[in-house]
Design a protein around this motif. Structure first.
Motif, PDB file in Angstrom:
ATOM      1  N   ALA A 189     -10.138   1.637   1.318  1.00 37.24           N
ATOM      2  CA  ALA A 189      -8.793   1.757   1.813  1.00 37.24           C
ATOM      3  C   ALA A 189      -8.863   0.742   3.023  1.00 37.24           C
ATOM      4  O   ALA A 189      -9.931   0.900   3.852  1.00 37.24           O
ATOM      5  CB  ALA A 189      -8.382   3.055   1.979  1.00 37.24           C
ATOM      6  N   ASP A 232       1.948   2.592  -3.388  1.00 35.83           N
ATOM      7  CA  ASP A 232       0.775   2.793  -4.164  1.00 35.83           C
ATOM      8  C   ASP A 232       1.206   4.228  -4.606  1.00 35.83           C
ATOM      9  O   ASP A 232       1.192   5.044  -3.713  1.00 35.83           O
ATOM     10  CB  ASP A 232      -0.589   2.625  -3.743  1.00 35.83           C
ATOM     11  N   HIS A 245       0.869  -1.271  -0.027  1.00 36.15           N
ATOM     12  CA  HIS A 245       0.137   0.045   0.064  1.00 36.15           C
ATOM     13  C   HIS A 245       1.073   1.213   0.033  1.00 36.15           C
ATOM     14  O   HIS A 245       0.604   2.180  -0.648  1.00 36.15           O
ATOM     15  CB  HIS A 245      -0.892   0.015   1.225  1.00 36.15           C
ATOM     16  N   LEU A 266      -0.938   7.002  -3.049  1.00 38.32           N
ATOM     17  CA  LEU A 266      -0.676   7.269  -1.452  1.00 38.32           C
ATOM     18  C   LEU A 266       0.671   7.711  -1.505  1.00 38.32           C
ATOM     19  O   LEU A 266       0.975   8.649  -0.483  1.00 38.32           O
ATOM     20  CB  LEU A 266      -0.641   6.001  -0.873  1.00 38.32           C
ATOM     21  N   VAL A 269      -4.416   2.259   6.347  1.00 38.52           N
ATOM     22  CA  VAL A 269      -4.210   3.331   5.517  1.00 38.52           C
ATOM     23  C   VAL A 269      -5.072   4.626   5.660  1.00 38.52           C
ATOM     24  O   VAL A 269      -4.824   5.446   5.560  1.00 38.52           O
ATOM     25  CB  VAL A 269      -4.812   2.881   3.968  1.00 38.52           C
ATOM     26  N   GLU A 270      -6.472   4.012   6.360  1.00 42.32           N
ATOM     27  CA  GLU A 270      -7.371   5.196   6.878  1.00 42.32           C
ATOM     28  C   GLU A 270      -6.428   6.050   8.053  1.00 42.32           C
ATOM     29  O   GLU A 270      -6.500   7.073   8.289  1.00 42.32           O
ATOM     30  CB  GLU A 270      -8.627   4.834   7.217  1.00 42.32           C
ATOM     31  N   VAL A 296      -7.588   7.847  -2.377  1.00 42.64           N
ATOM     32  CA  VAL A 296      -6.821   7.045  -1.704  1.00 42.64           C
ATOM     33  C   VAL A 296      -7.905   6.061  -0.550  1.00 42.64           C
ATOM     34  O   VAL A 296      -7.469   4.938  -0.365  1.00 42.64           O
ATOM     35  CB  VAL A 296      -5.818   7.693  -0.630  1.00 42.64           C
ATOM     36  N   LEU A 297      -8.712   6.921  -0.124  1.00 38.54           N
ATOM     37  CA  LEU A 297      -9.715   6.311   0.848  1.00 38.54           C
ATOM     38  C   LEU A 297     -10.678   5.279   0.261  1.00 38.54           C
ATOM     39  O   LEU A 297     -11.470   4.628   0.992  1.00 38.54           O
ATOM     40  CB  LEU A 297     -10.270   7.500   1.501  1.00 38.54           C
TER      41      LEU A 297
END
Length: 314
Positions: free
Chosen positions: A285, A210, A207, A213, A289-290, A281-282
């Motif tokens: 996710a 990415d 992640h 991100l 990641v959040e 991104v969210l």
């Protein structure tokens, strides 16, 4: 708000939050600095208190438990102490004086938190304090976070040499060069690493690489650094070319006021870009990641609120 420039910074549209442990963070970071002799005299002690590293840490990591937030607060305290040492007597304008300062710090980072063989008393204060920070990160048993932390601090130390070389030569860097290097001279990336550790925002490496991100992380770092540039402009622009408004004015041949206006405009545009990236991104996710994204929000908004209150640039 201090009259730092003939322009203004747009307040980031995130809810301000502060860690409830702030009073404890503030007192313990000062005690930590005293224990490692980072406050060699009353003047340096007063500067560190005015800088209020604990408030910045508390705003950046509002949900962190005390021990993790304390680690971040102590890091920021250490960064302020090193910054003051580089500024003292013009030392930060001479690479030959910066090099012997950062060499032992590099040695500390290369041990990844493993204590040195010799007694701590034999280390310089900045080295001993950095060794303590690295050791505390290592004890948390998150090797990925430790590697991020030490690698980004390596980049920060090399960037200090870049700044010193520019000052020695009276060189104002190009805007693109400055923007790239500012992400390192601001020490935002090691601060992000400890914040992610504190807020449990440590997603899998697949992640983290990415592109969306990665770009969000870069834009967040820019926003933190550029906010600092705008708030510190009034105090520092006469003595240091390392400021977004200064390099814009120099490269374009515009006035200082125009450079400030352009820097403020870039901040606003990048904030809009950050919001677009965040929304992308969210989507679907994972929780880690959040939490990382939330930490970036806290840093962006926290830097703004801390800058409004801080005595460091007055």
């Amino acid at each position: 708000m201090p009259a730092f420039a003939p322009t203004s910074v747009v307040a980031p549209p995130f809810r301000p939050r502060t860690n409830p442990h702030l009073p404890t963070l503030a007192e313990q970071s000062i005690q930590w600095a005293e224990r490692f002799a980072l406050t060699a005299n009353a003047s340096t002690a007063a500067r560190l208190r005015r800088a209020n590293a604990a408030e910045l840490a508390a705003r950046a990591a509002p949900s962190a438990e005390l021990a993790h937030a304390q680690l971040l607060s102590d890091l920021i305290t250490w960064l302020f102490a090193l910054d003051d040492v580089c500024d003292e007597d013009g030392g930060g304008a001479d690479p030959c004086r910066v090099s012997p300062l950062i060499s032992p710090l590099m040695q500390v980072l290369e041990r990844y938190g493993v204590p040195a063989a010799g007694p701590v008393a034999d280390q310089e204060p900045l080295s001993a304090a950095l060794a303590d920070l690295c050791h505390r990160v290592r004890r948390l048993r998150r090797p990925g976070a430790l590697l991020r932390f030490t690698a980004s601090l390596h980049h920060y130390l090399f960037a200090l040499l870049w700044e010193a070389s520019n000052r020695q030569q009276g060189r104002v860097p190009a805007v693109a060069e400055y923007i790239q290097m500012r992400r390192h001279t601001g020490a935002v990336l090691p601060s992000f690493a400890l914040t992610d550790l504190a807020e449990n925002g440590l997603p899998h490496s697949r992640h983290r690489v990415d592109p969306r991100l990665a770009e969000l992380n870069t834009v967040a770092a820019d926003l933190v650094c550029w906010c600092n540039d705008l708030f510190s402009y009034a105090k520092e622009h006469h003595q240091d070319p390392h400021n977004l408004a200064v390099v814009i004015a120099h490269e374009t041949g515009q006035s200082a006021a125009a450079g400030l206006a352009e820097a403020s405009s870039r901040f606003t545009d990048s904030l809009a870009l950050y919001l677009r990236l965040e929304a992308e991104v969210l989507v679907d996710a994972p929780p880690a990641v959040e939490r990382l994204v939330a930490a970036r929000r806290h840093w962006i908004r926290g830097t703004y609120d801390w800058s409004v209150n801080s005595q460091r640039y007055r």
